[in-house]
Write a protein that holds these residues in place. Structure first.
Motif, short mmCIF file in Angstrom:
data_model
loop_
_atom_site.label_atom_id
_atom_site.label_comp_id
_atom_site.label_asym_id
_atom_site.label_seq_id
_atom_site.Cartn_x
_atom_site.Cartn_y
_atom_site.Cartn_z
N ILE A 8 0.88 -1.16 0.00
CA ILE A 8 0.00 0.00 0.00
C ILE A 8 0.92 1.21 0.00
O ILE A 8 1.81 1.32 0.85
N GLY A 9 0.74 2.08 -0.99
CA GLY A 9 1.56 3.28 -1.11
C GLY A 9 0.95 4.43 -0.33
O GLY A 9 -0.24 4.72 -0.49
N ILE A 10 1.74 5.06 0.51
CA ILE A 10 1.28 6.17 1.33
C ILE A 10 2.15 7.39 1.01
O ILE A 10 3.38 7.35 1.17
N ALA A 11 1.52 8.44 0.52
CA ALA A 11 2.23 9.68 0.20
C ALA A 11 2.43 10.48 1.49
O ALA A 11 1.51 10.57 2.32
N CYS A 12 3.62 11.05 1.63
CA CYS A 12 3.91 11.83 2.84
C CYS A 12 4.78 13.03 2.49
O CYS A 12 5.49 13.03 1.49
N PHE A 13 4.72 14.04 3.33
CA PHE A 13 5.53 15.23 3.12
C PHE A 13 6.96 15.06 3.63
O PHE A 13 7.89 15.63 3.10
N ASP A 14 7.13 14.28 4.70
CA ASP A 14 8.44 14.11 5.34
C ASP A 14 8.67 12.61 5.56
O ASP A 14 8.12 12.03 6.50
N LEU A 61 6.25 4.07 1.69
CA LEU A 61 6.12 5.48 2.04
C LEU A 61 6.81 6.29 0.95
O LEU A 61 7.96 6.00 0.59
N LEU A 62 6.12 7.29 0.42
CA LEU A 62 6.60 8.05 -0.74
C LEU A 62 6.66 9.54 -0.42
O LEU A 62 5.65 10.14 -0.05
N TRP A 74 -0.12 14.98 -6.37
CA TRP A 74 -1.14 14.33 -5.54
C TRP A 74 -1.13 14.93 -4.13
O TRP A 74 -2.18 15.24 -3.57
N LEU A 75 0.08 15.09 -3.56
CA LEU A 75 0.19 15.68 -2.22
C LEU A 75 -0.36 17.10 -2.19
O LEU A 75 -1.03 17.48 -1.23
N ALA A 76 -0.05 17.89 -3.22
CA ALA A 76 -0.54 19.27 -3.27
C ALA A 76 -2.06 19.32 -3.30
O ALA A 76 -2.67 20.22 -2.71
N LYS A 77 -2.67 18.38 -3.96
CA LYS A 77 -4.13 18.35 -4.10
C LYS A 77 -4.82 17.69 -2.90
O LYS A 77 -5.86 18.16 -2.43
N ASN A 78 -4.24 16.57 -2.40
CA ASN A 78 -4.93 15.75 -1.41
C ASN A 78 -4.31 15.73 -0.02
O ASN A 78 -4.94 15.28 0.92
N GLY A 79 -3.05 16.15 0.09
CA GLY A 79 -2.36 16.01 1.37
C GLY A 79 -1.89 14.57 1.57
O GLY A 79 -1.98 13.73 0.68
N GLU A 80 -1.38 14.29 2.76
CA GLU A 80 -0.85 12.96 3.05
C GLU A 80 -1.95 11.92 3.11
O GLU A 80 -3.08 12.22 3.47
#
Length: 157
Positions: A8-14, A61-62, A74-80
């Motif tokens: 499962i891919g999870i987008a993160c800022f840090d 974690l991406l 995606w992060l800019a539009k949806n957040g983490e």
């Protein structure tokens, strides 16, 4: 034939902060890290368990390294949060062709190289009930070298 949930891919800022959360909260340790310049991400694979088909299940974690990357947008539009789900398959070429034949848009004409030397493609989320779906054929064992050595080397670059 799809055999398992690969990750499962999870987008993160840090990335480092998110890795620490999963380590401290759930006890998950980093199995592998890498930077994928083509996809514009820095990633960490946290192994959850082994599977009966010889593979494993992971959290991926991406962190975006470029604002114009798919994960950056995606992060800019949806957040983490949850970015995609990936299913393991012994033959990404055959399964993506089969799924394409059923009317689902496959985003790459030919599979690309993904994490740990795997071969991957993605299915369009609008054709998969809003879920970005990845198909993954893992690299042969040992084909990508020692994952733990890669983690140490790539983490310090």
């Amino acid at each position: 034939m799809l055999t398992r949930i690969d990750h499962i891919g999870i987008a993160c800022f840090d990335l480092d902060k998110t890795v620490e959360f999963y380590r401290a909260t759930y006890g998950f340790e980093v199995f592998h890290t890498e930077v994928n310049e083509e996809q514009g991400v820095r990633e960490a694979m946290l192994k959850i368990n082994e599977t009966s088909d010889g593979g494993a299940s992971y959290l991926q974690l991406l962190e975006s390294i470029r604002e114009d990357s798919a994960v950056g947008k995606w992060l800019a539009k949806n957040g983490e949060g949850v970015h995609h789900i990936a299913f393991g398959t012994a033959d990404v070429d055959a399964d993506s062709a089969d799924i394409r034949g059923k009317g689902v848009r496959v985003l790459y004409d030919e599979p690309r190289i993904g994490s740990m030397g795997s071969r991957i493609t993605f299915l369009h989320p609008k054709d998969c009930h809003g879920v970005l779906t990845e198909l993954v054929t893992s690299a042969a064992p040992g084909a990508h070298g020692d994952a733990h050595a890669a983690t140490d080397q790539e983490t310090h670059e």
